[in-house]
Design a protein around this motif. Structure first.
Motif, PDB file in Angstrom:
ATOM      1  N   PHE A  26      -4.150  -3.876  -1.622  1.00  0.00           N
ATOM      2  CA  PHE A  26      -2.735  -4.056  -1.298  1.00  0.00           C
ATOM      3  C   PHE A  26      -2.248  -5.434  -1.713  1.00  0.00           C
ATOM      4  O   PHE A  26      -1.127  -5.582  -2.192  1.00  0.00           O
ATOM      5  CB  PHE A  26      -2.470  -3.802   0.186  1.00  0.00           C
ATOM      6  N   ASP A  27      -3.091  -6.457  -1.543  1.00  0.00           N
ATOM      7  CA  ASP A  27      -2.705  -7.802  -1.979  1.00  0.00           C
ATOM      8  C   ASP A  27      -2.419  -7.821  -3.478  1.00  0.00           C
ATOM      9  O   ASP A  27      -1.410  -8.376  -3.927  1.00  0.00           O
ATOM     10  CB  ASP A  27      -3.795  -8.819  -1.641  1.00  0.00           C
ATOM     11  N   THR A  30       0.827  -5.929  -4.366  1.00  0.00           N
ATOM     12  CA  THR A  30       2.075  -6.626  -4.048  1.00  0.00           C
ATOM     13  C   THR A  30       2.387  -7.745  -5.035  1.00  0.00           C
ATOM     14  O   THR A  30       3.504  -8.255  -5.037  1.00  0.00           O
ATOM     15  CB  THR A  30       2.071  -7.188  -2.612  1.00  0.00           C
ATOM     16  N   HIS A  31       1.430  -8.085  -5.889  1.00  0.00           N
ATOM     17  CA  HIS A  31       1.718  -9.028  -6.968  1.00  0.00           C
ATOM     18  C   HIS A  31       2.425  -8.326  -8.130  1.00  0.00           C
ATOM     19  O   HIS A  31       3.064  -8.959  -8.949  1.00  0.00           O
ATOM     20  CB  HIS A  31       0.433  -9.704  -7.460  1.00  0.00           C
ATOM     21  N   THR A  33       4.439  -5.380  -7.543  1.00  0.00           N
ATOM     22  CA  THR A  33       5.671  -4.781  -7.041  1.00  0.00           C
ATOM     23  C   THR A  33       5.912  -5.261  -5.611  1.00  0.00           C
ATOM     24  O   THR A  33       4.965  -5.580  -4.911  1.00  0.00           O
ATOM     25  CB  THR A  33       5.561  -3.232  -7.043  1.00  0.00           C
ATOM     26  N   ASP A  34       7.131  -5.251  -5.170  1.00  0.00           N
ATOM     27  CA  ASP A  34       7.493  -5.687  -3.827  1.00  0.00           C
ATOM     28  C   ASP A  34       6.696  -4.948  -2.746  1.00  0.00           C
ATOM     29  O   ASP A  34       6.370  -3.772  -2.896  1.00  0.00           O
ATOM     30  CB  ASP A  34       8.991  -5.455  -3.613  1.00  0.00           C
ATOM     31  N   VAL A  35       6.410  -5.642  -1.666  1.00  0.00           N
ATOM     32  CA  VAL A  35       5.641  -5.081  -0.551  1.00  0.00           C
ATOM     33  C   VAL A  35       6.246  -3.773  -0.050  1.00  0.00           C
ATOM     34  O   VAL A  35       5.521  -2.821   0.250  1.00  0.00           O
ATOM     35  CB  VAL A  35       5.550  -6.101   0.607  1.00  0.00           C
ATOM     36  N   TYR A  37       7.577  -1.429  -1.518  1.00  0.00           N
ATOM     37  CA  TYR A  37       7.219  -0.286  -2.353  1.00  0.00           C
ATOM     38  C   TYR A  37       5.940   0.377  -1.830  1.00  0.00           C
ATOM     39  O   TYR A  37       5.788   1.591  -1.926  1.00  0.00           O
ATOM     40  CB  TYR A  37       7.032  -0.742  -3.796  1.00  0.00           C
ATOM     41  N   TRP A  38       5.038  -0.416  -1.278  1.00  0.00           N
ATOM     42  CA  TRP A  38       3.744   0.062  -0.802  1.00  0.00           C
ATOM     43  C   TRP A  38       3.727   0.356   0.695  1.00  0.00           C
ATOM     44  O   TRP A  38       3.084   1.307   1.132  1.00  0.00           O
ATOM     45  CB  TRP A  38       2.657  -0.969  -1.118  1.00  0.00           C
ATOM     46  N   GLY A  49       1.922   3.842  -1.345  1.00  0.00           N
ATOM     47  CA  GLY A  49       0.849   3.225  -0.573  1.00  0.00           C
ATOM     48  C   GLY A  49      -0.269   4.201  -0.270  1.00  0.00           C
ATOM     49  O   GLY A  49      -1.449   3.858  -0.348  1.00  0.00           O
TER      50      GLY A  49
END
Length: 69
Positions: A26-27, A30-31, A33-35, A37-38, A49
């Motif tokens: 997940f880290d 998020t690099h 796409t925006d958090v 989104y997940w 996600g």
């Protein structure tokens, strides 16, 4: 969250279960796409996600040999 991750990892070891570490995936995601989104609220996964979780689960379980038994 870090505390819960440690507890889950410890339980997996104690019960000889496969542990699937998701935080790194997940880290990294998020690099790209925006958090949101997940994880729509920062905790609960969106469809994307869930797809990420599925991919990580399959990768780790296939490496574990569990599917070959």
């Amino acid at each position: 969250m870090t505390h819960y991750q440690g507890v889950v990892k410890q339980l997996a070891e104690e019960f000889n279960a496969v542990f699937v570490p998701l935080q790194g995936a997940f880290d990294a995601a998020t690099h790209r796409t925006d958090v949101a989104y997940w994880l729509w609220d920062g905790v609960h996964p969106t469809a994307a996600g869930h797809d990420l979780i599925t991919g990580e689960w399959l990768k780790i379980v296939e490496k574990s040999g569990l599917l070959n038994d």
